[in-house]
Design an enzyme around this catalytic site. Sequence first.
Site, PDB file in Angstrom:
ATOM      1  N   GLU A  35     -68.268  11.560  42.383  1.00 39.91           N
ATOM      2  CA  GLU A  35     -69.125  12.511  41.198  1.00 39.91           C
ATOM      3  C   GLU A  35     -68.518  12.314  39.990  1.00 39.91           C
ATOM      4  O   GLU A  35     -67.162  12.862  40.007  1.00 39.91           O
ATOM      5  CB  GLU A  35     -69.537  13.832  41.675  1.00 39.91           C
ATOM      6  N   ARG A 262     -59.896  15.035  55.099  1.00 44.52           N
ATOM      7  CA  ARG A 262     -59.498  14.972  53.614  1.00 44.52           C
ATOM      8  C   ARG A 262     -57.867  15.494  53.434  1.00 44.52           C
ATOM      9  O   ARG A 262     -57.412  15.787  54.507  1.00 44.52           O
ATOM     10  CB  ARG A 262     -60.085  15.995  52.801  1.00 44.52           C
ATOM     11  N   LYS A 272     -62.113  20.405  42.366  1.00 40.07           N
ATOM     12  CA  LYS A 272     -62.557  20.148  40.597  1.00 40.07           C
ATOM     13  C   LYS A 272     -62.699  21.561  40.023  1.00 40.07           C
ATOM     14  O   LYS A 272     -62.573  21.507  38.646  1.00 40.07           O
ATOM     15  CB  LYS A 272     -63.894  19.125  40.721  1.00 40.07           C
TER      16      LYS A 272
END
Length: 556
Positions: A35, A262, A272
């Site tokens: 994204e 992850r 983020k």
Amino acid sequence: MEEEKKSLNFIEQIIEDDLENGLESSKLRFRFPPEPNGYLHIGHTKAICINFGLGQRYNAPVNLRFDDTNPEKEEQEFVDSIKKDVEWLGFQWDKECYASDYFQQLYDWAVELIKQGKAYVDEQSSENITAQRKNPFEPGVDSPFRDRPVEESLSLFEKMKNGEFEEGAMSLRAKIDMASPNMNMRDPVMYRILKRPHHRTGDQWKIYPMYDWAHGESDYLEQVSHSLCSLEFENHRPLYEWYLHQVYENGKVAPKQREFARMNVSYMVTSKRKLQRLVAEGVTTGWDDPRMPTISGLRRKGYTATAIKNFIERVGVAKRENLIDIQLLEFSVREDLNKVATRVMAVVNPVKLIIENYPKDKEEWLETENNPEDENAGTRQIPFSGELYIEREDFKEEADKKFFRLKLGGEVRLKAGYIIKAERVDKDASGQITTIYATYDEDSRSGSGTEASLRKVKGTLHWVSAKHALPIEIRTYERLFTTEQPDAEKEVDFMEFINPQSLHITHGFGEPSLRDASTEDHFQFQRIGYYIKDRDSDDDKLVFNRTVTLKDSYKP
């Protein structure tokens, strides 16, 4: 063959099984779908290496797709930085794609779902929708608009698209199962009204698809064979498959979503939102601050693409999350830099040393190796004179037998040069040494082939000729946080763990060759650490960032 299978990670095994069960190898296609709402960080490198690594292993194309469905947070700056980071890591994508390229198709499919009674327009607030979903242990409550007539939903959805309603006035929801134990299946929102310009489509759209709706259908439109994502999306897989089933046509590839753990690295945060806060509140100087865990920050600090990829390989592909020791990352960087970094002379905490018996107007150019680990690195010439700078820590007036550097009455060898003996010192009013006076053995120059040059002394010091020295600014970056997991506790603000001493700036001297350094060159300041020239450098100021120290105690 059996041994080869055992060496596969679980994702590769899934692919091998699919190939054995009839999937044509020509149908393999992967994608990396960030994204564009921030810069990529160290966690993303795992997904990048997995997807592009599979493309290389199976000679299959890999798309770079931007899932740009939220114009509130997405910017072209982030798109550009992501492309730069992927290329810097050494990967090349087959197609550059955007979810926004599919907005019309996604809208058309949504209209079809309404016509089939599988989607409806809900006029409730997001707060009411959330409250009606209840919790995994209690069935949700149907929206009062769940059974509204198809034609009414179609009309309202078109008016939503045309911008006839305010933001938050209504949304389009999929009609699935309000009693499902998986909260993602309780009539998820597919579209919301957002009257914000998009970085690619401008003001064309007043409604935007939610990530879950756009992501899987984008995979399908691109005919991605394996949609690989982190474990946080594991509970989204049933919704991914439900959406896919609504549009799937026989004979096409149905993307398979599978999840991997992850990557969490100690002393770092990789949210983020939190990284954005560090930038916005001035804790760091930007997304590429060398203290940031972003790829651009690590690159600016001096990390190499090879080191990062070696680190990812060491971490491996797992199904369970764990915390990776930052020392493993630093070890990987140090290991690579030891092979590629040019050795140079630099003094970061200087004190002047005058060789009293060296001719005042004399200067020499001494030969030294560029990198003893690389036989093809060659040598270079460095200037030598009777006035030098050495490290302040390399001298003591008095010291015990375990101190192998310079002391009064003691001898050391200057790297690539002569043996010197400290005779006396000058001090300022506070008692700090300002100048060390020494004598040298004229016949002891390293490599001269004389008997004196073969004389053994226990210490060897690096130095810089004062006459030729380049003033340099040295930025030493420490860990940004004081604890291994700064965001582990939700009730404690991660900003509480900011290290106030994460940056030290000092001024020293470097050898003349550093003037021509580029921001892509890596250096080992001999006996100190690894450094890289910073982009803040100009004709009047040379700035070097410390990448890592020379040694650590980590054993991988």
